[in-house]
Structure formats: structure tokens, C-alpha cells
Design a protein around this motif. Structure first.
Motif, PDB file in Angstrom:
ATOM      1  N   ARG A  94      42.187  45.190  19.517  1.00  0.00           N
ATOM      2  CA  ARG A  94      42.684  44.353  18.522  1.00  0.00           C
ATOM      3  C   ARG A  94      42.717  43.110  18.752  1.00  0.00           C
ATOM      4  N   CYS A  95      42.718  42.382  20.149  1.00  0.00           N
ATOM      5  CA  CYS A  95      42.916  41.022  20.442  1.00  0.00           C
ATOM      6  C   CYS A  95      41.569  40.732  21.051  1.00  0.00           C
ATOM      7  N   THR A  96      40.913  39.740  19.857  1.00  0.00           N
ATOM      8  CA  THR A  96      39.649  39.512  20.002  1.00  0.00           C
ATOM      9  C   THR A  96      39.613  37.983  20.363  1.00  0.00           C
ATOM     10  N   ALA A  97      40.913  36.985  20.133  1.00  0.00           N
ATOM     11  CA  ALA A  97      40.694  35.906  20.657  1.00  0.00           C
ATOM     12  C   ALA A  97      41.576  35.469  22.065  1.00  0.00           C
ATOM     13  N   ILE A  98      40.763  35.372  23.066  1.00  0.00           N
ATOM     14  CA  ILE A  98      41.574  35.287  24.406  1.00  0.00           C
ATOM     15  C   ILE A  98      41.326  33.920  24.910  1.00  0.00           C
ATOM     16  N   THR A  99      42.260  33.045  25.214  1.00  0.00           N
ATOM     17  CA  THR A  99      41.830  31.821  25.778  1.00  0.00           C
ATOM     18  C   THR A  99      42.510  31.637  27.145  1.00  0.00           C
ATOM     19  N   ASP A 100      41.882  30.926  28.087  1.00  0.00           N
ATOM     20  CA  ASP A 100      42.193  30.674  29.498  1.00  0.00           C
ATOM     21  C   ASP A 100      42.994  29.299  29.386  1.00  0.00           C
ATOM     22  N   ALA A 101      44.033  29.005  29.787  1.00  0.00           N
ATOM     23  CA  ALA A 101      44.487  27.494  29.694  1.00  0.00           C
ATOM     24  C   ALA A 101      44.630  27.155  31.152  1.00  0.00           C
ATOM     25  N   ARG A 314      48.183  49.051  42.244  1.00  0.00           N
ATOM     26  CA  ARG A 314      49.229  49.595  41.367  1.00  0.00           C
ATOM     27  C   ARG A 314      49.812  48.588  40.455  1.00  0.00           C
ATOM     28  N   THR A 315      50.398  47.397  41.155  1.00  0.00           N
ATOM     29  CA  THR A 315      51.167  46.660  40.435  1.00  0.00           C
ATOM     30  C   THR A 315      50.337  45.707  39.613  1.00  0.00           C
ATOM     31  N   ALA A 316      49.072  45.226  40.242  1.00  0.00           N
ATOM     32  CA  ALA A 316      48.154  44.489  39.395  1.00  0.00           C
ATOM     33  C   ALA A 316      47.849  45.264  38.228  1.00  0.00           C
ATOM     34  N   ARG A 317      47.532  46.522  38.307  1.00  0.00           N
ATOM     35  CA  ARG A 317      47.173  47.480  37.080  1.00  0.00           C
ATOM     36  C   ARG A 317      48.145  47.507  36.103  1.00  0.00           C
ATOM     37  N   VAL A 318      49.420  47.716  36.364  1.00  0.00           N
ATOM     38  CA  VAL A 318      50.560  47.809  35.434  1.00  0.00           C
ATOM     39  C   VAL A 318      50.728  46.467  34.819  1.00  0.00           C
ATOM     40  N   ALA A 319      50.837  45.252  35.599  1.00  0.00           N
ATOM     41  CA  ALA A 319      51.036  44.136  35.258  1.00  0.00           C
ATOM     42  C   ALA A 319      49.945  43.733  34.030  1.00  0.00           C
ATOM     43  N   THR A 324      48.199  42.928  28.514  1.00  0.00           N
ATOM     44  CA  THR A 324      47.223  43.429  27.462  1.00  0.00           C
ATOM     45  C   THR A 324      47.985  44.079  26.073  1.00  0.00           C
ATOM     46  N   ARG A 325      49.070  44.851  26.508  1.00  0.00           N
ATOM     47  CA  ARG A 325      49.797  45.387  25.556  1.00  0.00           C
ATOM     48  C   ARG A 325      50.366  44.461  24.556  1.00  0.00           C
ATOM     49  N   ILE A 326      50.789  43.491  25.130  1.00  0.00           N
ATOM     50  CA  ILE A 326      51.305  42.113  24.248  1.00  0.00           C
ATOM     51  C   ILE A 326      50.342  41.549  23.552  1.00  0.00           C
TER      52      ILE A 326
END
Length: 332
Positions: A94-101, A314-319, A324-326
Motif C-alpha cells: 500500500r505504501c508506494t511513496a517512500i523518501t529518504d531524508a 532478529r531486532t533489525a527484522r522486527v524494527a 513497514t507496518r506504520i
């Protein structure tokens, strides 16, 4: 106004060309944040209609000076770079607009200047209509993230009702001569008092064994609402969500922060202070969904990821999963 040049070479991952557009991953669509047009008008808040931006803006906070001052395990400054590598392989839905600041980096012990730079960056991307997702870094990130939202809202509302929701084993309300990863929400309370704004703070996952009585007393004095980790098993999810809903009805804007040490140590070992009990992901994710779907979320961050102590990512994947969920809610 702080604009950083992101290192786009960090965005790499699998390419499933045979799958077409529906097989894309984040690394294939992420774009660097472009400089804003001169004298651009203020954009609506994230979640409202906008002519510029839309979608999420990722901001790295490469800092663990606050953790060092708090006598914790340093290494969280490496978190943003590692998270980008994991996020790169996330599927596009659903999220198709991703920007890296780009990253705000702390040099040595210059914590306060890094927090101010983060505030300026968050305010900038908010003003352009993005939802800022900030990647830590220690939980000193909170004072910078909140400061950016406060800076953005100060020109719009005389006394905005900002709700701070923190998933955390710790109150982080400590009194200390110098700011650290243990002081940000006390600093936010003081900032609200200086501005004449109400202080609305909700902390979910508090451990009785990770907070002194002084911190519980200060939380009561400041009107903090909290739930303990033992009050948040999956069987009590309806009660937890009712608690969150009650908090949300009293605020108009939400700053949502997730300290990864709220999760059980087996799920998130790569943090400064691994949890002996923690709150299960089966509770954290529905609460995240509830907050993100409220229409009030303005800024979110993930704090205390320390790659040096992680196990099998593990931590990297859950973070990355939580971020991504947000983002999926922002793209809905």
C-alpha cells in the motif's frame, strides 16, 4: 532548515523482474528527499491532502551519545544504516511513496545540537506533507522527534493537544544534570510547561523492575498514564486497546515512539537494556495499528536498536517490520 543528502547506495536488495510491478521491493522505489521550492507554503499535516510529498520520509538519527551518558551499551548510532539494509527488501504494497531524508549524525558528545538538527529536519518534512519515520539511535531521539512536531505545530495552533505514546519498559523521566537517553520525556514535559501546552504522556510496557520509585512518583506527578508489562499479555489485548482509545480521545496529534527494549529479549536482543519479560509482538502490533489508523499520527520513531548486540538480525527484522507496518497505514 536541515536537508541531508542520503546515501542511496545503502538501498539494495533482491530484484524479481519476472514478477512485474507487484514484485517490487522498497529499494526499487525509494527516492532521495529533494530540496524544497523556495518560500513553499505550509503543507497540511501528514494524513491530509497535500500538493507536495505524500507518503513517508525516513530520517536516520545516528546517535548514541544519550545512551553513553546514561551508562548504557553504546552502538545504536549504527542502527539507521542497518535498518535501511533490511528495509530495502520489504515488499511494496500500500505504501508506494517512500523518501529518504538522510541521517542526522551526532559528533562525539554533541547530543543537544544533534537533537536540534533532528527537530529541524522533522519540522521540514512535516511542512512538506510527509509522515516522518525516524530510525534510531538511542531514545534521546524522542526529544528531537517531539521538538520537530512542536516546531511544526507552534505556527498553527496556540496550544496543540499532542499525545506522546511510548512503548517502553522505562518511563525515561529521569532527573539529571545533563540530557541522556533516560531523560527525554521529562524534558518534553518541561518544554510543554514552558510553552503553556498540556502534557499528555502514555507509556505502555513499564517494568516494575526497571524503574525506581522516584520515577513512578514523577510519573504520577506529571499525570502520566501507563500500563505495566504484566498488564499487557495477548489475553488482555481488548483492555489494552480500550486504554489506548481512552488516551487518544483526549489529543489531536500523536507522536508515537517505540523503544525496542519493550519487546522480550528473545525477540529484540539488540538493544541497550534487553527485557526480562517484555510485551509480546502479538500485542505491540495491534496497538501500533490502532494508533496508525487513528488519523492523529504525525511523527513516529523506533529507538534503541543496537546492531552490535543483535542475533541473526532478529531486532533489525522486527524494527523493520514495525516501521513497514506504520508505512502501510500511511499508504492506505
Amino acid at each position: 532548515m536541515m536537508i541531508h543528502s542520503p546515501d542511496m547506495t545503502r538501498w539494495q536488495g533482491r530484484v524479481d523482474a519476472e514478477e512485474g510491478a507487484s514484485g517490487r521491493r522498497w529499494h526499487q522505489i525509494v527516492k532521495p528527499l529533494a530540496p524544497p521550492a523556495p518560500l513553499a507554503p505550509l503543507a497540511p499535516l501528514a494524513g491530509e491532502a497535500s500538493n507536495d510529498g505524500k507518503g513517508i520520509a525516513l530520517i536516520g538519527f545516528a546517535c548514541d551519545a544519550g545512551v553513553a551518558r546514561n551508562h548504557g551499551r553504546t552502538g545504536a548510532k549504527e542502527g539507521p544504516a542497518t535498518l535501511r539494509r533490511v528495509l530495502g527488501n520489504m515488499p511494496v504494497r500500500r505504501c508506494t511513496a517512500i523518501t529518504d531524508a538522510g541521517d542526522v549524525s551526532c559528533t562525539g558528545d554533541a547530543l543537544e545540537s544533534a537533537q536540534q538538527e533532528l527537530s529541524d529536519t522533522v519540522a521540514n518534512v512535516l511542512g512538506r506533507g510527509f509522515l516522518p519515520l525516524v530510525m534510531g539511535g538511542g531514545h534521546e531521539i524522542a526529544y528531537g522527534s517531539f521538538g520537530g512536531l512542536a516546531q511544526h505545530l507552534a505556527s498553527r495552533e496556540p496550544a496543540p493537544r499532542i499525545g506522546v505514546i511510548n512503548l517502553d519498559a522505562h518511563f525515561d523521566l529521569r532527573m539529571a544534570e545533563r540530557a541522556s537517553s533516560g531523560t527525554p520525556f521529562r524534558q518534553i514535559a518541561e518544554d510543554c510547561e514552558r510553552r503553556g501546552w498540556p502534557f499528555h504522556y502514555c507509556c505502555l510496557g513499564i517494568s516494575d523492575f526497571a524503574n525506581t520509585q522516584a520515577l513512578f512518583d514523577r510519573a504520577k506527578q506529571l499525570g502520566v498514564r501507563w500500563l505495566r508489562d504484566e498488564e499487557m499479555p495477548p489475553a488482555q489485548l481488548p483492555q489494552v486497546q480500550a486504554f489506548v482509545a481512552d488516551f487518544l480521545k483526549d489529543v489531536d496529534h500523536v507522536y508515537f515512539t517505540i523503544c525496542l527494549d519493550v519487546l522480550p529479549a528473545a525477540v529484540a536482543p539488540g538493544v541497550s537494556a534487553p527485557a526480562a519479560r517484555g510485551v509480546p509482538l502479538e500485542v505491540v502490533e495491534p496497538v501500533l495499528d490502532q494508533i496508525a489508523a487513528s488519523g492523529k499520527l504525525r511523527v513516529a520513531d523506533v529507538a534503541e536498536f543496537n546492531p552490535g548486540y543483535d542475533i541473526d538480525q532478529r531486532t533489525a527484522r522486527v524494527a523493520a517490520r514495525l516501521l513497514t507496518r506504520i508505512a502501510e497505514h500511511a499508504g492506505h
